[in-house]
Design an enzyme around this catalytic site. Structure first.
Site, PDB file in Angstrom:
ATOM      1  N   ASN A 172      16.142  45.313  41.450  1.00 42.00           N
ATOM      2  CA  ASN A 172      16.512  45.297  42.714  1.00 42.00           C
ATOM      3  C   ASN A 172      17.739  44.296  42.603  1.00 42.00           C
ATOM      4  O   ASN A 172      17.944  43.419  41.853  1.00 42.00           O
ATOM      5  CB  ASN A 172      15.561  44.669  43.911  1.00 42.00           C
ATOM      6  N   TYR A 176      21.561  37.284  48.632  1.00 42.43           N
ATOM      7  CA  TYR A 176      21.270  35.857  49.279  1.00 42.43           C
ATOM      8  C   TYR A 176      21.797  34.948  48.863  1.00 42.43           C
ATOM      9  O   TYR A 176      22.217  34.326  47.667  1.00 42.43           O
ATOM     10  CB  TYR A 176      19.824  35.720  48.562  1.00 42.43           C
ATOM     11  N   ARG A 177      22.203  34.050  49.823  1.00 43.78           N
ATOM     12  CA  ARG A 177      23.299  32.948  49.392  1.00 43.78           C
ATOM     13  C   ARG A 177      22.976  31.815  48.679  1.00 43.78           C
ATOM     14  O   ARG A 177      21.408  31.768  48.523  1.00 43.78           O
ATOM     15  CB  ARG A 177      23.641  32.170  50.955  1.00 43.78           C
ATOM     16  N   TRP A 190      16.201  33.678  49.776  1.00 45.41           N
ATOM     17  CA  TRP A 190      15.733  35.065  50.029  1.00 45.41           C
ATOM     18  C   TRP A 190      14.537  34.771  51.093  1.00 45.41           C
ATOM     19  O   TRP A 190      13.646  33.921  51.127  1.00 45.41           O
ATOM     20  CB  TRP A 190      15.288  35.864  49.052  1.00 45.41           C
ATOM     21  N   GLU A 236      19.753  49.993  43.718  1.00 50.51           N
ATOM     22  CA  GLU A 236      21.187  49.960  44.365  1.00 50.51           C
ATOM     23  C   GLU A 236      22.147  50.905  43.584  1.00 50.51           C
ATOM     24  O   GLU A 236      23.267  50.968  44.367  1.00 50.51           O
ATOM     25  CB  GLU A 236      21.352  48.623  44.599  1.00 50.51           C
ATOM     26  N   ASP A 286      26.009  30.515  59.940  1.00 51.24           N
ATOM     27  CA  ASP A 286      25.678  31.628  59.393  1.00 51.24           C
ATOM     28  C   ASP A 286      26.421  32.883  60.088  1.00 51.24           C
ATOM     29  O   ASP A 286      27.068  32.694  61.230  1.00 51.24           O
ATOM     30  CB  ASP A 286      24.136  31.886  59.667  1.00 51.24           C
TER      31      ASP A 286
END
Length: 610
Positions: A172, A176-177, A190, A236, A286
């Site tokens: 995958n 995710y920051r 995550w 992906e 954010d």
């Protein structure tokens, strides 16, 4: 497509879509303030290449931040071309094939599809031309940004995080920051709903360290694919191969067994140990326009950093919309409409996510109902479909109506009997939904407007109003096109909306309470606050025949309210003044004023939390 991020930069340069900033600019706060001004300029402005960053690497920002650049990034003239290709492919793949000849005729389709699958290659890739190990592998050598003054530190904002399911071997790539804690350690943010978190739990059950590799740069298609709402288990890089019309070439990492694109700019290799105690991560300004507050997330440990020669560090800033992520969301709603119709609801004809809804708070869907209860069925299906699961407010409008035409949608809204159109629900919300009392769970609302017509007169404005119910006559605005009254009061003020409506004989479609500081904001900005600051189950109800919503700040301590409530994200005065003083040095033309100056009045403390 593009053999490197630099090739995409050169394309932007030729197209007049890029500004090179030769003056030194600090990755801590200054870059983000410049990018925020550019992102909110008409049409998203231009991409920004900061050439002097205090490190050996330039920084590219706002690379996706317009309709034109988003199309260029995906190698097309317009995003509709991709949607048309996917639609044609799905029609070809799902068409009935009864005879042997028809089945044999489908073989070329399989042949084309096989060309999109990622290919593993031997040897090192361009992303491994330079290798840092041991003490050399120091994240402090990279131009990692801090975007907002109350952020917990510096964050990697466009990471393509590679993980693998230990039970199935299925890989995958997610985004995710990552907050930098020191030169070799970051957080790994995550959310509970994400595939990375599911993989983490599988490694924890297995009692083994979890290999993780993080890529940045390369063909911009990779970055988009990492954000795409693909079903769990779909690679992906298969989507990336389809979009770039050639397979992604993967090379093996040097210190773990994961495979990454050979043409990325950076690869940060490492691991997450599920047996290790989670660390406090955040806060972070954010994409909701608010800070996401501190929480505990796993630690990522760096084992090596590799990069290509001439590497460029891509980064983004998120905050009050519109931002660069708006154009990524627009691409997704265009590209994935056909697959959503096939997999979820064939009578869905269009889907639009306004910028004010920050991708999940509000959506408008074109729909053709065919039988009683069909709209309710469709709403349930959409609320169970991928990232639409996080949607909070959903308008279902007639097919053939443009959901992007605000005047038409407003007319439908004015025409509706909202008490009959309302479909209530509750369920999964985005973890970043700050209005929900329970993290990731709360109320939802949909409105069936499919039987409405937009040719409804504007709601008549009263000649005057009188103060009543604790609401002063000076503290309201009329949004006549929507038949909505916006009222303004302090969060802890006791107001009697029913008395106010009765005393003034008002019968609006909806009445929304906002903080007093929000008075004077535009309708789009009020929509952002209204959908972000409300739980659809707790804060919205019918009174005096109309819909009433309390979109004020939720001060902690009241039963049923969230225990913590975040501040709005803005730059600080010192950063805004610094960028104003240096503007001519950047070579960006006429001064763009800071959007944060408009929103500072909404900030209720000098911390991330109210």
């Amino acid at each position: 497509m593009y053999a490197s991020l630099q090739e995409y930069i050169d394309r932007l340069d030729r197209e007049g879509e890029l500004v090179r900033i030769a003056a030194p600019v600090d990755p801590v706060l200054e870059m983000a303030e410049i990018a925020d001004r550019m992102a909110k300029s008409p049409g998203g402005g231009r991409a920004l290449l900061f050439e002097r960053t205090g490190t050996e690497f330039p920084v590219l920002m706002n690379l996706f931040g317009s309709d034109r650049r988003m199309a260029l990034a995906l190698g097309v003239e317009r995003l509709g071309d991709i949607a048309a290709s996917i639609g044609a492919l799905l029609r070809e793949a799902t068409a009935p094939k009864g005879t042997l000849g028809e089945k044999l005729g489908a073989l070329p389709l399989l042949g084309r599809a096989s060309r999109w699958f990622p290919k593993r290659v031997r040897g090192r890739g361009a992303c491994q031309q330079t290798v840092w190990r041991g003490a050399e592998a120091d994240l402090g050598r990279l131009p990692v940004l801090q975007c907002w003054p109350c952020d917990g530190g510096r964050f990697v904002t466009l990471p393509m995080v590679h993980t693998v399911d230990p039970e199935t071997g299925v890989p995958n790539v997610g985004m995710y920051r990552m907050q930098l804690f020191d030169g070799q350690t970051t957080g790994m943010h995550w959310h509970m709903h994400k595939t990375g978190a599911r993989h983490y739990e599988a490694w924890r059950r297995a009692g083994r360290r979890m290999p993780v590799s993080v890529c940045l740069g390369g063909d911009p298609v990779y970055t988009y694919a990492a954000t795409a709402p693909l079903p769990d288990g779909i690679d992906e890089y298969l989507l990336a191969g389809f979009l770039r019309r050639r397979p992604v070439r993967l090379v093996r990492c040097l210190t773990n067994e994961l495979w990454v694109p050979d043409d990325c700019d950076f690869v940060i290799e490492g691991y997450v140990d599920p047996a290790e105690e989670k660390a406090v991560e955040g806060p972070f300004g954010d994409h909701t326009g608010f800070y996401s507050l501190e929480d505990r997330y796993p630690l990522f440990h760096v084992t090596a950093i590799t990069h290509r020669q001439g590497a460029v560090w891509p980064a983004t800033v998120v905050g009050i919309p519109p931002q660069e992520d708006l154009y990524i969301a627009k691409a997704t709603e265009t590209i994935f409409l056909a697959p959503m119709r096939l997999a979820v609801q064939p009578d869905l004809t269009d889907l639009y996510m306004p910028a004010a809804g920050v991708a999940h708070n509000i959506a408008v869907a074109g729909f053709t109902p065919r039988y009683p209860g069909h709209v309710r069925q469709a709403v349930s299906a959409l609320w169970g479909a991928g990232q639409m699961t996080f949607n909070k407010y959903l308008l279902m409008i007639p097919s053939g109506t443009d959901p992007r035409n605000v005047h038409t949608v407003a007319g439908l809204w004015r025409h509706a009997d909202l008490s009959r159109a309302l479909i209530r629900g509750e369920g999964v919300l985005d973890v970043l939904d700050h209005a929900a009392a329970v993290t990731g769970y709360g109320g939802k609302m949909a409105f069936d407007l499919t039987g409405c017509t937009p040719d409804v007169p504007l709601w008549p404005l009263p000649d005057r109003v009188v103060a009543a119910g604790g609401i002063g006559a000076w503290s309201l605005e009329w949004l006549a096109e929507w038949g909505v009254v916006a009222l303004f009061a302090e969060p802890d003020a006791a107001v009697d909306v029913g008395e106010f409506l009765r005393r003034n004989a008002l019968h609006p479609q909806a009445l929304v309470l906002f903080d007093a500081a929000a008075e004077g904001l535009s309708g789009e900005e009020l929509l952002w606050l209204a959908t972000g600051n409300t739980d659809a189950g707790r804060d919205v109800a019918f009174r005096e025949g109309g819909l009433v919503a309390d979109a004020r700040t939720k001060l902690p301590g009241r039963p049923g309210y969230p225990s913590h409530f975040p501040n709005v994200v803005t730059a600080d005065e010192a950063t805004m003044d610094q960028v104003d003083r240096r503007w001519n040095e950047y070579g960006l033309g006429a001064l763009l004023s800071s959007p944060s100056r408009r929103y500072r009045r909404l900030v209720r403390s000098d911390r991330a939390e109210v």
